[in-house]
Design a protein around this motif. Structure first.
Motif, PDB file in Angstrom:
ATOM      1  N   TYR A  13       0.798  -1.136   0.080  1.00 24.03           N
ATOM      2  CA  TYR A  13      -0.146   0.230  -0.158  1.00 24.03           C
ATOM      3  C   TYR A  13       0.861   1.368   0.115  1.00 24.03           C
ATOM      4  CZ  TYR A  13      -3.499   3.459   1.775  1.00 24.03           C
ATOM      5  OH  TYR A  13      -4.441   4.378   1.750  1.00 24.03           O
ATOM      6  N   ILE A  14       1.887   1.421   0.959  1.00 24.56           N
ATOM      7  CA  ILE A  14       2.745   2.322   0.959  1.00 24.56           C
ATOM      8  C   ILE A  14       3.706   2.473  -0.568  1.00 24.56           C
ATOM      9  CG2 ILE A  14       4.763   3.536   1.886  1.00 24.56           C
ATOM     10  CD1 ILE A  14       3.824   2.027   4.750  1.00 24.56           C
ATOM     11  N   GLN A  15       4.075   1.578  -0.914  1.00 26.30           N
ATOM     12  CA  GLN A  15       4.871   1.613  -2.152  1.00 26.30           C
ATOM     13  C   GLN A  15       4.014   2.139  -3.416  1.00 26.30           C
ATOM     14  OE1 GLN A  15       8.204   0.901  -2.617  1.00 26.30           O
ATOM     15  NE2 GLN A  15       7.710   1.901  -4.382  1.00 26.30           N
ATOM     16  N   GLN A  16       2.787   1.773  -3.453  1.00 24.43           N
ATOM     17  CA  GLN A  16       1.802   2.175  -4.353  1.00 24.43           C
ATOM     18  C   GLN A  16       1.602   4.099  -4.483  1.00 24.43           C
ATOM     19  OE1 GLN A  16      -1.814   0.586  -3.844  1.00 24.43           O
ATOM     20  NE2 GLN A  16      -1.519  -1.475  -4.837  1.00 24.43           N
ATOM     21  N   LYS A  17       1.923   4.588  -3.192  1.00 21.28           N
ATOM     22  CA  LYS A  17       1.965   5.655  -2.822  1.00 21.28           C
ATOM     23  C   LYS A  17       3.155   6.415  -3.475  1.00 21.28           C
ATOM     24  CE  LYS A  17      -1.622   5.965   0.441  1.00 21.28           C
ATOM     25  NZ  LYS A  17      -2.718   6.618  -0.636  1.00 21.28           N
ATOM     26  N   VAL A  18       4.164   5.864  -2.906  1.00 18.79           N
ATOM     27  CA  VAL A  18       5.690   6.129  -3.297  1.00 18.79           C
ATOM     28  C   VAL A  18       5.758   6.203  -4.861  1.00 18.79           C
ATOM     29  CG1 VAL A  18       8.181   5.682  -3.334  1.00 18.79           C
ATOM     30  CG2 VAL A  18       6.823   5.359  -1.319  1.00 18.79           C
ATOM     31  N   ASP A  19       5.264   5.201  -5.436  1.00 23.03           N
ATOM     32  CA  ASP A  19       5.301   5.240  -7.038  1.00 23.03           C
ATOM     33  C   ASP A  19       4.397   6.405  -7.453  1.00 23.03           C
ATOM     34  OD1 ASP A  19       6.845   2.980  -6.820  1.00 23.03           O
ATOM     35  OD2 ASP A  19       5.068   1.762  -7.231  1.00 23.03           O
ATOM     36  N   ALA A  20       3.406   6.771  -6.937  1.00 32.96           N
ATOM     37  CA  ALA A  20       2.432   7.871  -7.509  1.00 32.96           C
ATOM     38  C   ALA A  20       3.331   9.134  -7.198  1.00 32.96           C
ATOM     39  CB  ALA A  20       1.232   7.750  -6.692  1.00 32.96           C
ATOM     40  N   ILE A  21       3.839   9.413  -6.135  1.00 29.04           N
ATOM     41  CA  ILE A  21       4.548  10.465  -5.848  1.00 29.04           C
ATOM     42  C   ILE A  21       5.868  10.657  -6.732  1.00 29.04           C
ATOM     43  CG2 ILE A  21       6.207  11.619  -4.220  1.00 29.04           C
ATOM     44  CD1 ILE A  21       4.423  10.859  -1.911  1.00 29.04           C
ATOM     45  N   HIS A  22       6.450   9.730  -7.085  1.00 31.30           N
ATOM     46  CA  HIS A  22       7.694   9.485  -8.109  1.00 31.30           C
ATOM     47  C   HIS A  22       7.114   9.908  -9.498  1.00 31.30           C
ATOM     48  CE1 HIS A  22      10.460   6.451  -5.857  1.00 31.30           C
ATOM     49  NE2 HIS A  22      10.566   7.780  -5.415  1.00 31.30           N
ATOM     50  N   ASP A  23       5.811   9.550  -9.668  1.00 30.70           N
ATOM     51  CA  ASP A  23       5.320   9.963 -11.245  1.00 30.70           C
ATOM     52  C   ASP A  23       5.140  11.544 -10.989  1.00 30.70           C
ATOM     53  OD1 ASP A  23       4.303   9.022 -13.629  1.00 30.70           O
ATOM     54  OD2 ASP A  23       2.275  10.045 -12.755  1.00 30.70           O
ATOM     55  N   LEU A  24       4.596  12.015 -10.106  1.00 31.09           N
ATOM     56  CA  LEU A  24       4.420  13.351 -10.013  1.00 31.09           C
ATOM     57  C   LEU A  24       5.688  14.139 -10.162  1.00 31.09           C
ATOM     58  CD1 LEU A  24       1.554  13.799  -7.085  1.00 31.09           C
ATOM     59  CD2 LEU A  24       1.240  13.925  -9.466  1.00 31.09           C
ATOM     60  N   GLN A  25       6.815  13.515  -9.255  1.00 32.89           N
ATOM     61  CA  GLN A  25       8.100  14.128  -9.595  1.00 32.89           C
ATOM     62  C   GLN A  25       8.434  14.365 -11.027  1.00 32.89           C
ATOM     63  OE1 GLN A  25       9.972  11.763  -6.699  1.00 32.89           O
ATOM     64  NE2 GLN A  25       9.711  13.209  -5.061  1.00 32.89           N
ATOM     65  N   GLU A  42       7.621  16.320  -1.363  1.00 30.42           N
ATOM     66  CA  GLU A  42       8.655  15.694  -1.465  1.00 30.42           C
ATOM     67  C   GLU A  42       9.322  15.076   0.064  1.00 30.42           C
ATOM     68  OE1 GLU A  42      11.153  15.555  -3.838  1.00 30.42           O
ATOM     69  OE2 GLU A  42       9.405  16.405  -5.197  1.00 30.42           O
ATOM     70  N   TRP A  43       8.784  15.877   0.906  1.00 26.26           N
ATOM     71  CA  TRP A  43       8.946  15.342   2.545  1.00 26.26           C
ATOM     72  C   TRP A  43       8.320  13.902   2.648  1.00 26.26           C
ATOM     73  CZ3 TRP A  43       5.969  14.540   6.730  1.00 26.26           C
ATOM     74  CH2 TRP A  43       6.867  14.259   8.035  1.00 26.26           C
ATOM     75  N   ILE A  44       6.928  14.016   2.355  1.00 27.71           N
ATOM     76  CA  ILE A  44       6.075  12.918   2.605  1.00 27.71           C
ATOM     77  C   ILE A  44       6.708  11.692   1.516  1.00 27.71           C
ATOM     78  CG2 ILE A  44       3.975  11.782   2.194  1.00 27.71           C
ATOM     79  CD1 ILE A  44       2.811  14.488   2.854  1.00 27.71           C
ATOM     80  N   GLY A  45       7.209  11.997   0.449  1.00 27.95           N
ATOM     81  CA  GLY A  45       7.579  10.910  -0.303  1.00 27.95           C
ATOM     82  C   GLY A  45       8.909  10.090   0.320  1.00 27.95           C
ATOM     83  N   CYS A  46       9.849  10.977   0.770  1.00 31.30           N
ATOM     84  CA  CYS A  46      10.711  10.710   1.466  1.00 31.30           C
ATOM     85  C   CYS A  46      10.664   9.637   2.861  1.00 31.30           C
ATOM     86  CB  CYS A  46      11.792  11.691   1.963  1.00 31.30           C
ATOM     87  SG  CYS A  46      12.650  12.482   0.346  1.00 31.30           S
ATOM     88  N   GLU A  47       9.671  10.233   3.550  1.00 31.48           N
ATOM     89  CA  GLU A  47       9.258   9.498   4.753  1.00 31.48           C
ATOM     90  C   GLU A  47       8.793   8.105   4.601  1.00 31.48           C
ATOM     91  OE1 GLU A  47       9.516  10.404   8.126  1.00 31.48           O
ATOM     92  OE2 GLU A  47      10.933  11.834   7.052  1.00 31.48           O
ATOM     93  N   MET A  48       8.161   7.933   3.406  1.00 30.11           N
ATOM     94  CA  MET A  48       7.406   6.595   2.862  1.00 30.11           C
ATOM     95  C   MET A  48       8.270   5.811   2.303  1.00 30.11           C
ATOM     96  SD  MET A  48       3.571   7.533   1.483  1.00 30.11           S
ATOM     97  CE  MET A  48       2.132   7.951   2.483  1.00 30.11           C
ATOM     98  N   GLU A  49       9.374   6.262   1.732  1.00 36.28           N
ATOM     99  CA  GLU A  49      10.555   5.458   1.299  1.00 36.28           C
ATOM    100  C   GLU A  49      11.131   4.987   2.371  1.00 36.28           C
ATOM    101  OE1 GLU A  49      12.720   6.349  -2.622  1.00 36.28           O
ATOM    102  OE2 GLU A  49      11.877   8.198  -2.333  1.00 36.28           O
ATOM    103  N   ASN A  50      11.331   5.760   3.375  1.00 34.60           N
ATOM    104  CA  ASN A  50      12.129   5.017   4.389  1.00 34.60           C
ATOM    105  C   ASN A  50      11.116   4.021   4.981  1.00 34.60           C
ATOM    106  OD1 ASN A  50      14.186   7.035   4.347  1.00 34.60           O
ATOM    107  ND2 ASN A  50      13.152   8.444   5.578  1.00 34.60           N
ATOM    108  N   LEU A  51      10.051   4.019   5.259  1.00 38.89           N
ATOM    109  CA  LEU A  51       9.176   3.157   5.806  1.00 38.89           C
ATOM    110  C   LEU A  51       9.462   1.805   4.990  1.00 38.89           C
ATOM    111  CD1 LEU A  51       5.903   4.911   6.882  1.00 38.89           C
ATOM    112  CD2 LEU A  51       7.653   4.340   8.470  1.00 38.89           C
ATOM    113  N   VAL A  52       9.208   2.061   3.768  1.00 43.24           N
ATOM    114  CA  VAL A  52       9.488   0.563   2.774  1.00 43.24           C
ATOM    115  C   VAL A  52      10.660   0.035   2.941  1.00 43.24           C
ATOM    116  CG1 VAL A  52       9.284  -0.123   0.473  1.00 43.24           C
ATOM    117  CG2 VAL A  52       7.645   1.540   1.284  1.00 43.24           C
ATOM    118  N   ARG A  53      11.835   0.804   3.069  1.00 43.01           N
ATOM    119  CA  ARG A  53      13.070   0.304   3.220  1.00 43.01           C
ATOM    120  C   ARG A  53      13.500  -0.435   4.500  1.00 43.01           C
ATOM    121  NH1 ARG A  53      16.006   5.712   0.818  1.00 43.01           N
ATOM    122  NH2 ARG A  53      15.545   5.258  -1.460  1.00 43.01           N
ATOM    123  N   LYS A  54      12.769  -0.142   5.663  1.00 39.63           N
ATOM    124  CA  LYS A  54      12.908  -0.823   6.710  1.00 39.63           C
ATOM    125  C   LYS A  54      12.648  -2.177   6.748  1.00 39.63           C
ATOM    126  CE  LYS A  54      12.150   3.309   9.671  1.00 39.63           C
ATOM    127  NZ  LYS A  54      11.344   3.980  10.804  1.00 39.63           N
TER     128      LYS A  54
END
Length: 269
Positions: free
Chosen positions: A235-247, A257-269
């Motif tokens: 679910y989080i990765q879908q949002k990260v991908d959506a933010i990457h598309d916007l970027q 940008e900040w939210i994208g980074c925070e979510m990426e950090n969650l996925v990497r943990k």
């Protein structure tokens, strides 16, 4: 013309020595003489006529002048208002332009010093607790970031069944975790506009409930609580991908940008 005036010999006169207007020659002479006097002596024009003209134009001129002054005062208040930023608990931000330029002086406890130039000029007024009095006109134009973000302030009634409102709730929940000064309302609206492109407008009841729960779990993870699951990670990765598309489309803001980074950090943990 008085009784001592000498008239041409061909002008019929009355017993009092003035032109006899029963005769054409007398009428033409008088008319010609008045016209000549008005041309050579404009100051002798009818006083009543001048008064009438002055009386009719004066209120209009005064009204135009007053409107111009009011417009200038309003523009001044707007410019000053934009320089003032209010943050949580109604404190003036120490980084706003009004403080940086010395127009508002803050005490050590963040209250406003009465010697602030804007206070001395009467543009702002200080309450007994040292904060700005919101009753003054300038407060209509300040950058107010003091209140908690509410979905209903940004999303209309017609959107309450959309998945957009769920994403907005998550967006606002994450922004509360962001350090520093909250973004302006304009910036938040811009972020929501970009994010709204990446949601499915209509979702079923079951999916909506699941999304709400996932959003709550994301906030818990940001706070260092909760547990990551495979479903939540997807679910989080879908949002990260959506933010990457916007970027990639350059449709992003500092908040996104900040939210994208925070979510990426969650996925990497």
């Amino acid at each position: 013309m008085d009784s001592c005036t000498l008239y041409p010999i061909n002008i019929p006169l009355r017993n009092d020595g003035k032109p006899d207007l029963r005769y054409k020659a007398a009428k033409e002479f008088v008319a010609s003489d008045i016209s000549k006097e008005r041309t050579t002596n404009p100051s002798k024009l009818s006083i009543q006529s001048l008064k009438s003209t002055s009386h009719s134009s004066k209120p209009e001129i005064i009204e135009q002048q007053e409107q111009k002054v009011q417009e200038q005062q309003k523009l001044k208040l707007i410019d000053i208002g934009k320089m003032i930023t209010i943050v949580k608990d109604d404190f003036v931000s120490g980084t706003c332009k009004a403080v940086r330029q010395g127009l508002i002086i803050l005490n050590d406890d963040r209250t406003i010093n009465p010697q602030s130039p804007l206070n001395l000029d009467g543009i702002i007024k200080i309450r007994s607790d040292g904060k700005l009095d919101r009753r003054l006109k300038v407060m209509q134009y300040i950058d107010d970031r003091s209140s908690k973000l509410k979905v209903e302030d940004y999303i209309g009634e017609q959107s309450k069944e959309d998945s957009l409102i769920i994403n907005t709730e998550l967006f606002f929940g994450l922004l509360e975790k962001k350090p520093g000064l909250r973004s302006s309302n304009y910036s938040i609206e811009q972020s929501l506009s970009f994010l709204s492109e990446k949601v499915n407008p209509k979702v079923g009841k079951d999916t909506r409930t699941k999304n709400i729960n996932n959003n709550k779990r994301i906030i818990e993870l940001i706070d260092g609580n909760g547990r990551m699951t495979r479903e939540l990670r997807t679910y989080i990765q879908q949002k990260v991908d959506a933010i990457h598309d916007l970027q990639q489309k350059k449709k992003t803001t500092a908040d996104i940008e900040w939210i994208g980074c925070e979510m990426e950090n969650l996925v990497r943990k």
